[in-house]
Design an enzyme around this catalytic site. Sequence first.
Site, short mmCIF file in Angstrom:
data_model
loop_
_atom_site.label_atom_id
_atom_site.label_comp_id
_atom_site.label_asym_id
_atom_site.label_seq_id
_atom_site.Cartn_x
_atom_site.Cartn_y
_atom_site.Cartn_z
N LYS A 240 8.13 0.75 -2.86
CA LYS A 240 6.69 0.86 -2.63
C LYS A 240 6.00 -0.50 -2.59
O LYS A 240 4.79 -0.59 -2.63
CB LYS A 240 6.05 1.74 -3.72
N CYS A 241 6.78 -1.56 -2.48
CA CYS A 241 6.25 -2.93 -2.46
C CYS A 241 5.88 -3.31 -1.02
O CYS A 241 6.54 -2.89 -0.07
CB CYS A 241 7.31 -3.89 -3.00
N GLY A 242 4.85 -4.12 -0.89
CA GLY A 242 4.45 -4.61 0.42
C GLY A 242 5.52 -5.46 1.09
O GLY A 242 5.46 -5.69 2.29
N SER B 72 8.67 -4.57 1.21
CA SER B 72 9.82 -3.69 1.46
C SER B 72 10.39 -3.81 2.87
O SER B 72 11.52 -3.40 3.11
CB SER B 72 9.47 -2.24 1.14
#
Length: 156
Positions: free
Chosen positions: A34-36, A38
């Site tokens: 869910k990280c930017g 990813s």
Amino acid sequence: MTIYDIDVTLENGESYSLEKYKGHPLVIVNTATKCGLSGQFDELQKLYDTYHEQGLEVLGFPSDQFKQELSNGADAAEACRLSYGVTFPMHELVKLNGSEAHPLFQLLTSETKGVLGSKVKWNFTKFLVDGEGHVVKRFAPTASPTQMKEDIEKLL
């Protein structure tokens, strides 16, 4: 202690010793679906596809230490496979910093410093380890995995 003295656990619960990778360069990365950042899964997979037959291993270690990961390693690994086509080994959720940090990340961070000293700053911090188990270099979360190519090629 060396990297080869450490046991890790795959997302399916199977534990193994990193000694299995002796003689192989490794890219070890803490991940978060869910990280930017990813989108780096695609680049990591390309590195794996390009260099795996020459001996490179890419090992993903999901972590929710920055509150950007699913509830367990199996769910995170499945999301990586479905969303990004990841085929390199994914592991159980691990802690990266603090007293509960996984021994692997304790070792990696003790041998290479980043912006925050020995702590892992954010998701997608990447560590390059040579075939002898020495941590060669640390790459910042925002560094594209493609920036690792030259260093990887020196180790192959």
